[in-house]
Structure formats: C-alpha cells, structure tokens
Write a protein that holds these residues in place. Structure first.
Motif, PDB file in Angstrom:
ATOM      1  N   HIS A 196      27.630   9.656 -88.615  1.00  0.00           N
ATOM      2  CA  HIS A 196      27.926  10.841 -87.807  1.00  0.00           C
ATOM      3  C   HIS A 196      29.163  10.559 -86.977  1.00  0.00           C
ATOM      4  O   HIS A 196      29.218   9.576 -86.244  1.00  0.00           O
ATOM      5  N   ARG A 197      30.180  11.391 -87.106  1.00  0.00           N
ATOM      6  CA  ARG A 197      31.402  11.223 -86.315  1.00  0.00           C
ATOM      7  C   ARG A 197      31.203  11.899 -84.967  1.00  0.00           C
ATOM      8  O   ARG A 197      30.959  13.094 -84.891  1.00  0.00           O
ATOM      9  N   GLY A 198      31.348  11.086 -83.918  1.00  0.00           N
ATOM     10  CA  GLY A 198      31.226  11.596 -82.563  1.00  0.00           C
ATOM     11  C   GLY A 198      32.531  11.421 -81.805  1.00  0.00           C
ATOM     12  O   GLY A 198      33.549  11.001 -82.371  1.00  0.00           O
ATOM     13  N   VAL A 199      32.526  11.710 -80.519  1.00  0.00           N
ATOM     14  CA  VAL A 199      33.747  11.647 -79.721  1.00  0.00           C
ATOM     15  C   VAL A 199      34.246  10.218 -79.527  1.00  0.00           C
ATOM     16  O   VAL A 199      35.410  10.005 -79.222  1.00  0.00           O
ATOM     17  N   THR A 200      33.387   9.233 -79.696  1.00  0.00           N
ATOM     18  CA  THR A 200      33.800   7.837 -79.520  1.00  0.00           C
ATOM     19  C   THR A 200      33.795   7.057 -80.833  1.00  0.00           C
ATOM     20  O   THR A 200      33.770   5.838 -80.823  1.00  0.00           O
ATOM     21  N   GLY A 201      33.823   7.759 -81.946  1.00  0.00           N
ATOM     22  CA  GLY A 201      33.819   7.088 -83.235  1.00  0.00           C
ATOM     23  C   GLY A 201      32.593   7.460 -84.040  1.00  0.00           C
ATOM     24  O   GLY A 201      31.972   8.490 -83.803  1.00  0.00           O
ATOM     25  N   GLY A 202      32.236   6.599 -84.986  1.00  0.00           N
ATOM     26  CA  GLY A 202      31.106   6.882 -85.854  1.00  0.00           C
ATOM     27  C   GLY A 202      29.808   6.274 -85.332  1.00  0.00           C
ATOM     28  O   GLY A 202      29.802   5.228 -84.708  1.00  0.00           O
ATOM     29  N   TYR A 203      28.714   6.966 -85.595  1.00  0.00           N
ATOM     30  CA  TYR A 203      27.378   6.447 -85.309  1.00  0.00           C
ATOM     31  C   TYR A 203      26.731   6.160 -86.655  1.00  0.00           C
ATOM     32  O   TYR A 203      26.699   7.017 -87.530  1.00  0.00           O
ATOM     33  N   TYR A 204      26.198   4.964 -86.808  1.00  0.00           N
ATOM     34  CA  TYR A 204      25.736   4.508 -88.111  1.00  0.00           C
ATOM     35  C   TYR A 204      24.224   4.626 -88.231  1.00  0.00           C
ATOM     36  O   TYR A 204      23.488   4.381 -87.269  1.00  0.00           O
ATOM     37  N   PRO A 205      23.733   4.979 -89.435  1.00  0.00           N
ATOM     38  CA  PRO A 205      22.308   5.255 -89.624  1.00  0.00           C
ATOM     39  C   PRO A 205      21.393   4.064 -89.367  1.00  0.00           C
ATOM     40  O   PRO A 205      20.270   4.236 -88.914  1.00  0.00           O
TER      41      PRO A 205
ATOM     42  N   GLN B  97      35.253   2.137 -82.230  1.00  0.00           N
ATOM     43  CA  GLN B  97      35.671   2.187 -80.838  1.00  0.00           C
ATOM     44  C   GLN B  97      36.616   1.013 -80.629  1.00  0.00           C
ATOM     45  O   GLN B  97      36.223  -0.136 -80.785  1.00  0.00           O
ATOM     46  N   ALA B  98      37.847   1.312 -80.312  1.00  0.00           N
ATOM     47  CA  ALA B  98      38.857   0.263 -80.216  1.00  0.00           C
ATOM     48  C   ALA B  98      38.619  -0.632 -79.004  1.00  0.00           C
ATOM     49  O   ALA B  98      38.376  -0.158 -77.900  1.00  0.00           O
TER      50      ALA B  98
END
Length: 67
Positions: free
Chosen positions: A7-16, A35-36
């Motif tokens: 899931h692409r969110g405001v701070t990058g991807g969230y992984y399952p 997130q850099a």
C-alpha cells in the motif's frame, strides 16, 4: 487489501508481512516505496544533504581536522 499488496502511503510503502515501511536505500532500492534515511553535513555554515541519492544537493567533505 493491505494483507496482499504493498500500500502506497504518504511516507512510502506499507508491506503486507508486517504493515510497516522500509528504509531507502537499505531495505528497498525504490525511493518511491521507502522512507529515506537522510544524512546532512554543515558546510560553510549551510546544511547540505549528502545522502542518499537522488536527493543530495552536495557531496560529503572531510572535516578540516581529518585532512
């Protein structure tokens, strides 16, 4: 939906697998999904971003006491 896909969110991807983000560039090589972890250095009294690419606006410089 987040149980199967990134899931692409405001701070990058969230992984399952853990519903958490990953750090770019160590845990993912895609800057749009990570997130850099940014590293700055003060040069001539100004803040310079020296890591990671592609976000840098300068190069790392050895401090005067290390030369």
């Amino acid at each position: 939906m987040t149980e199967q896909n990134i899931h692409r969110g405001v701070t990058g991807g969230y992984y399952p697998e853990n519903h958490a983000g990953r750090c770019y560039p160590w845990q993912t090589n895609d800057p749009s999904l990570g997130q850099a972890h940014t590293i700055y250095q003060i040069q001539d009294g100004k803040q310079v971003l020296v890591f990671p690419e592609p976000y840098t606006n300068g190069k790392y410089q050895d401090p005067p006491w290390m030369k």
